[in-house]
Design a protein around this motif. Structure first.
Motif, PDB file in Angstrom:
ATOM      1  N   SER A  40     -13.347   6.805   8.353  1.00 18.08           N
ATOM      2  CA  SER A  40     -12.495   5.839   9.048  1.00 18.08           C
ATOM      3  C   SER A  40     -11.974   4.691   8.180  1.00 18.08           C
ATOM      4  O   SER A  40     -12.039   3.524   8.584  1.00 18.08           O
TER       5      SER A  40
ATOM      6  N   CYS B 174     -10.529  -4.372   1.047  1.00 19.70           N
ATOM      7  CA  CYS B 174      -9.341  -3.527   0.828  1.00 19.70           C
ATOM      8  C   CYS B 174      -8.091  -4.248   1.308  1.00 19.70           C
ATOM      9  O   CYS B 174      -7.003  -3.999   0.823  1.00 19.70           O
TER      10      CYS B 174
ATOM     11  N   LEU C 273      -9.240   2.151   7.019  1.00 24.25           N
ATOM     12  CA  LEU C 273      -8.171   1.677   7.899  1.00 24.25           C
ATOM     13  C   LEU C 273      -6.801   2.187   7.478  1.00 24.25           C
ATOM     14  O   LEU C 273      -5.963   2.470   8.321  1.00 24.25           O
ATOM     15  N   GLU C 274      -6.569   2.313   6.184  1.00 23.94           N
ATOM     16  CA  GLU C 274      -5.355   3.038   5.782  1.00 23.94           C
ATOM     17  C   GLU C 274      -5.729   4.509   5.792  1.00 23.94           C
ATOM     18  O   GLU C 274      -6.643   4.921   5.076  1.00 23.94           O
TER      19      GLU C 274
ATOM     20  N   ARG D 288      -4.341   8.531  12.943  1.00 22.11           N
ATOM     21  CA  ARG D 288      -5.762   8.166  13.067  1.00 22.11           C
ATOM     22  C   ARG D 288      -6.582   9.385  13.502  1.00 22.11           C
ATOM     23  O   ARG D 288      -7.685   9.623  13.013  1.00 22.11           O
TER      24      ARG D 288
ATOM     25  N   PHE E 280      -6.516  -4.178   4.201  1.00 21.64           N
ATOM     26  CA  PHE E 280      -5.601  -3.527   5.138  1.00 21.64           C
ATOM     27  C   PHE E 280      -5.658  -4.171   6.529  1.00 21.64           C
ATOM     28  O   PHE E 280      -4.658  -4.239   7.224  1.00 21.64           O
TER      29      PHE E 280
ATOM     30  N   TYR F 124       1.190   3.232   2.294  1.00 24.07           N
ATOM     31  CA  TYR F 124       1.779   3.201   3.624  1.00 24.07           C
ATOM     32  C   TYR F 124       2.954   2.225   3.717  1.00 24.07           C
ATOM     33  O   TYR F 124       3.780   2.327   4.627  1.00 24.07           O
TER      34      TYR F 124
ATOM     35  N   TYR G   3       0.857  -1.184   0.000  1.00 23.56           N
ATOM     36  CA  TYR G   3       0.000   0.000   0.000  1.00 23.56           C
ATOM     37  C   TYR G   3       0.894   1.236   0.000  1.00 23.56           C
ATOM     38  O   TYR G   3       2.123   1.118   0.149  1.00 23.56           O
TER      39      TYR G   3
ATOM     40  N   ARG H 164     -13.146  -2.304   8.396  1.00 23.51           N
ATOM     41  CA  ARG H 164     -14.044  -1.218   8.005  1.00 23.51           C
ATOM     42  C   ARG H 164     -14.862  -1.575   6.771  1.00 23.51           C
ATOM     43  O   ARG H 164     -15.957  -1.061   6.571  1.00 23.51           O
ATOM     44  N   CYS H 165     -14.334  -2.443   5.916  1.00 28.14           N
ATOM     45  CA  CYS H 165     -15.086  -2.831   4.712  1.00 28.14           C
ATOM     46  C   CYS H 165     -16.240  -3.775   5.067  1.00 28.14           C
ATOM     47  O   CYS H 165     -17.161  -3.937   4.281  1.00 28.14           O
TER      48      CYS H 165
ATOM     49  N   MET I 153      -5.086   0.120  -1.950  1.00 27.05           N
ATOM     50  CA  MET I 153      -5.401   1.160  -0.968  1.00 27.05           C
ATOM     51  C   MET I 153      -6.380   0.630   0.064  1.00 27.05           C
ATOM     52  O   MET I 153      -7.231  -0.204  -0.228  1.00 27.05           O
ATOM     53  N   GLY I 154      -6.187   1.125   1.304  1.00 24.16           N
ATOM     54  CA  GLY I 154      -6.922   0.573   2.429  1.00 24.16           C
ATOM     55  C   GLY I 154      -8.227   1.270   2.716  1.00 24.16           C
ATOM     56  O   GLY I 154      -8.475   1.706   3.828  1.00 24.16           O
ATOM     57  N   GLY I 155      -9.100   1.344   1.720  1.00 23.64           N
ATOM     58  CA  GLY I 155     -10.444   1.872   1.923  1.00 23.64           C
ATOM     59  C   GLY I 155     -10.519   3.377   1.750  1.00 23.64           C
ATOM     60  O   GLY I 155      -9.551   4.105   1.990  1.00 23.64           O
TER      61      GLY I 155
ATOM     62  N   ARG J 247       8.236  -2.828  10.432  1.00 20.77           N
ATOM     63  CA  ARG J 247       7.849  -2.112   9.220  1.00 20.77           C
ATOM     64  C   ARG J 247       8.933  -1.183   8.691  1.00 20.77           C
ATOM     65  O   ARG J 247       9.197  -1.149   7.492  1.00 20.77           O
TER      66      ARG J 247
ATOM     67  N   VAL K 134      -2.909   0.914  12.254  1.00 21.05           N
ATOM     68  CA  VAL K 134      -4.191   1.520  11.921  1.00 21.05           C
ATOM     69  C   VAL K 134      -4.627   2.500  13.015  1.00 21.05           C
ATOM     70  O   VAL K 134      -5.026   3.614  12.749  1.00 21.05           O
TER      71      VAL K 134
END
Lengths: 699, 210
Positions: free
Chosen positions: A172, B154, A174-175, A256, B156, A34, A32, B190-191, A222-224, B83, B94
């Protein structure tokens, strides 16, 4: 006009196809924004305003600059120095690691001149409230309508008036929003967590005053986003400027907290509704006064009158400015708010008239597709049995009920372009400048191409998420599938035609005698070549063609309805959703498996909106007090109900988008089910236990 | 009696602080002590007040079957070490405060939040990340089930869910539907992929039993 082949002849489309990037994502190999780590990358951190309304008098960043490991400091990133919400970006640092960057930000001293602020809709509409913008009122009024409302109400035999409230919801994802920027001379590459690689490229070029063709924006995964990542972000520009100053790539991901504060939300609403009907449930008029606050961004609209037909209607709307982060498109903007109120007042009318709530809806619902969907959903939840139960009639402290709601979403999609190469070794690559938000777009691209070429999906290399690829618009408004699928089909069709010409010439037959089936090329005379044998005939001349969106392959006007069964504990006030039946309008399904996931996810987000999520602002300090994931509640595994997804497909309508429609009616269906369970109506989202208990006390 | 008990508690906590220092010192004691003399200062601090460490510390992490040596600041979390230092970007940040489960890894087979764990506190224990379940990219059975059931969108949150599911199945090979939900209840998606995550874990549990 272009058309799809018959649904029952399709081998790839319409099947249950696991998403192509699944293996990368489950093994942690998917990179991603990130996760990008270009050599020498620095970490960026933002300094944000702690004040909801203030002027930046001066910024002293000398101590930050002097800190070992700091490579760039920007103190001029706010366009005016006039801050209008807590969370606005005022300075930024890039350093060798995140800790040093955080230390440096803490060393920046800002001299603030604070002003009075107003952070809630209730306070902002007061005449004496501080002004969010010096040159205009906090409230902007508008009026819409059709027909003679007074006449409509005079024909009504029953009138119901009711008031509803919905909360601010943050996207919100997550990424969090963010970018990695890397310069190579005067050319800029930006990895961006975005719903629009082309849109970000254009926005960045403009902000940095450079030619768009020297900017490349990449988003492989991508995370959403859910609507919050549709435009170019200030953070992307800041990342690029930090990278230029430091002479090294910079990653700048929002925290966040910043994500909750500064990059969009679904506005709240206050809705006063009035509905008139005859005694047999025919609506005669609808009138509403609505308020909504999109913070400093406007867009506090509430899409009334939602779904149903009214001979006369009127809406007086007030868009209210507050000192909070601006609203952004959020999964069907304006609809869930409207649906929550509309479906409840209709329910109220039906029970008051002693009519079946479903019958009243059918009588006033002009959408034929939805009529069939209502029938299917009612059967699946066993509505004929539930309808006999009077609201609140269940015995014991724990009560069950069933409620319903409907949705409509108008947008189709258009405009996408794509490119396809077929090489002489048989490999196929399709490139398109769209992006995959987790919706399965990459898989959709490959599935459509595979179907057209008669190949298995694994034979297609689908490349997306790069502004160097042919243009496709932002992934919003559920437009991606109806915009992208036709373009891929058209491109593959053209590529196939070019390959057919070459093969036909080699074989000495007419090109229209060739068909592409099951990984082979068949000649009408009976000869069959494998795909690779056919492609080998291309020699040094690969097929490389462009195609684009065509009329006739996609549709709009996406209907749908949902039924929810809930259990309410009248002693604790806790609502549990037991089951949701979601009838989703799907047109021609490209991938049954990922479509199911979309509907599941939409329903889950809808329940989360109904029961848990709420941005809480503190009037005194002007700050959001729950900008994390502990106090801002998102639905989890334990609260997830059984979801019965019914994909109501109508292939003749072509490909349609379903990202948004199935999230719209969930909160309304849950609210109506709560009423059915306890006989008391909850008019205020989220429906938390304290509100349930208060409602029961007042009953 | 009371006084006596308090004294005793204090003594015990002082001992345990030194034990703490020793424990985390195991991996880096040689280089850190020689290089900066820090450890001596810390030991002195432990007697008079709370222990402090500052500046880079050399640690050795046992990750996915390999040993990786690195210098980290004491405040560096395991997640940052993975990371930002070791290029193991499968684990995600997150929420950054133990509220979402996206950074879940296994330490000696137990699910742990890497964002709430200091890298210097891991010691000799074996860390398994999502990359470690799939050596050379070969998915394990649970990862395969996630793909087959479409237990991701997604993606994540997915590494965290995979690790939480793996930890559950290692400690409880025959989870009930309720135990599966409980096993991933610390993870946020979240998805909204939960229903298919439950399916993926259930399918894998069945497969592993047979």
């Amino acid at each position: 006009m272009a058309s799809w082949k018959p649904y029952d002849e399709m081998k790839v489309m319409g099947q249950r196809q696991p998403r192509l990037d699944g293996p990368e994502k489950v093994t942690g190999r998917a990179r991603y924004t990130y996760d990008q780590r270009p050599p020498g990358m620095l970490y960026g951190v933002l300094l944000t305003s702690p004040h909801a309304a203030a002027r930046v008098v001066a910024i002293d960043a000398d101590r930050a600059r002097a800190l070992p490991g700091v490579r760039a400091v920007l103190t001029d990133i706010h366009p005016t120095g006039n801050v209008r919400f807590a969370g606005e970006y005022v300075a930024a640092v890039a350093a060798v690691n995140k800790q040093v960057a955080l230390d440096a930000v803490a060393l920046i001293e800002v001299n603030w001149q604070t002003r009075a602020h107003v952070v809630t809709l209730w306070e902002a509409i007061d005449e004496d409230a501080p002004r969010v913008f010096a040159d205009k009122d906090n409230v902007t009024e508008s009026e819409r309508g059709d027909g003679d409302v007074d006449a409509g109400f005079s024909q009504a035999e029953t009138i119901v008036e009711a008031e509803f409230f919905t909360q601010v919801q943050t996207h919100s994802p997550l990424e969090t929003h963010g970018s990695v920027a890397a310069w190579d001379g005067d050319e800029l590459t930006v990895w961006d967590s975005t719903q629009a690689v082309h849109g970000v490229r254009e926005g960045l070029a403009k902000a940095l005053e450079m030619p768009a063709n020297k900017v490349r924006v990449i988003c492989h995964h991508m995370g959403g986003g859910f609507g919050a990542k549709l435009g170019p972000g200030a953070y992307s520009v800041i990342a690029a400027k930090l990278a230029r100053q430091a002479g090294a790539p910079v990653q700048l991901m929002l925290s966040r907290k910043d994500q909750h504060l500064s990059v969009g939300n679904r506005p709240d609403s206050w809705q006063q509704l009035k509905l008139g009907a005859t005694k047999d449930g025919q609506f005669t008029a609808f009138e509403c006064t609505t308020w909504g606050s999109g913070g400093i961004g406007g867009r506090g609209g509430v899409s009334q009158p939602y779904v149903y037909s009214f001979p006369a209607w009127k809406q007086q709307h007030h868009d209210v400015a507050t000192n909070t982060g601006g609203a952004r498109a959020f999964r069907a903007p304006g609809r869930p708010q409207a649906c929550f109120a509309m479906e409840q007042i209709i329910d109220e009318m039906a029970w008051k008239l002693g009519l079946d709530p479903l019958d009243v809806r059918l009588r006033n619902d002009g959408n034929e597709t939805r009529h069939e969907q209502w029938r299917i959903g009612a059967e699946r939840i066993d509505w004929p049995r539930w309808r006999r139960r009077e609201p609140g009639a269940g015995a014991g402290p724990i009560k069950r009920g069933v409620g319903m709601g409907a949705s409509i979403w108008f947008t189709g999609g258009r405009g996408t372009k794509a490119q396809m190469d077929i090489l002489s070794d048989g490999t196929v690559e399709v490139r398109c400048g769209t992006q995959d938000l987790g919706t399965g777009t990459r898989t959709l691209v490959a599935a459509v191409a595979a179907e057209e070429l008669g190949l298995p999906i694994a034979a297609i290399n689908a490349r997306i998420g790069d502004s160097d690829f042919p243009y496709s618009g932002g992934s919003g408004g559920s437009t991606t599938a109806p915009s992208v699928a036709p373009a891929i089909k058209n491109t593959a069709e053209k590529a196939k035609a070019e390959l057919a010409i070459v093969v036909a010439r080699h074989l000495g037959v007419a090109a229209d005698t060739l068909s592409f089936v099951d990984g082979t090329v068949r000649v009408a005379s009976g000869q069959t070549l494998s795909w690779r044998e056919a492609c080998a005939m291309l020699g040094a001349n690969a097929v490389s063609v462009q195609g684009e969106w065509q009329e006739g392959l996609s549709g709009s006007n996406v209907a749908g309805c949902q039924f929810a069964e809930v259990e309410v504990d009248t002693e604790t006030g806790r609502i549990s959703v037991i089951k949701v039946v979601a009838v989703a309008d799907c047109g021609l399904i490209v991938d049954r498996l990922t479509t199911e996931s979309q509907v599941n996810g939409a329903v889950i987000q809808g329940i989360s909106y109904a029961l848990l999520e709420e941005r809480i602002m503190d009037s005194e300090t002007g700050r959001m007090v729950n900008a994390d994931f502990e106090n801002y509640k998102v639905l989890g595994a334990l609260e997830t109900p059984e979801i019965d997804v019914i994909l109501y497909d109508q292939p003749e309508r072509g490909v349609i988008g379903i990202g948004e429609p199935p999230t719209i009616p969930t909160s309304a269906a849950v609210a109506n089910a709560v009423y059915h369970a306890i006989g008391v109506r909850l008019r205020d989202l989220p429906m938390t236990p304290d509100k349930v208990l208060r409602a029961l006390e007042g009953a | 009696m009371n006084e006596h008990k308090n004294d005793n508690e204090e003594a015990q906590s002082a001992v345990s602080r030194r034990g703490f220092l020793k424990g985390i010192g195991g991996g880096f004691i040689g280089s850190a002590a020689v290089g900066t003399g820090l450890l001596g200062e810390q030991a002195a601090a432990a007697v008079t007040g709370p222990p402090t460490m500052s500046g880079p510390q050399r640690i050795t992490l046992h990750i996915n079957g390999t040993q990786r040596q690195l210098d980290v600041e004491p405040r560096t979390t395991l997640l940052e070490a993975l990371r930002d230092r070791l290029q193991l970007t499968g684990s995600k940040e997150v929420c950054d405060r133990g509220q979402c489960g996206a950074c879940t890894v296994l330490i000696d087979g137990v699910a742990v939040l890497a964002c709430m764990t200091l890298a210097a506190d891991v010691g000799q224990r074996e860390v398994t990340t999502v990359e470690g379940l799939a050596p050379e990219g070969q998915m394990n059975d649970l990862q395969q089930a996630f793909v087959a059931q479409d237990a991701l969108m997604c993606g994540f949150c997915t590494p965290g869910f995979v690790m939480a599911g793996e930890a559950l199945l290692r400690t409880n090979p025959t989870p009930t539907a309720g135990e599966i939900r409980m096993g991933v209840s610390g993870n946020v998606c979240r998805c909204g992929t939960y229903p298919k995550v439950f399916e993926a874990i259930e399918v894998t549990a069945k497969k592993r039993r047979s």
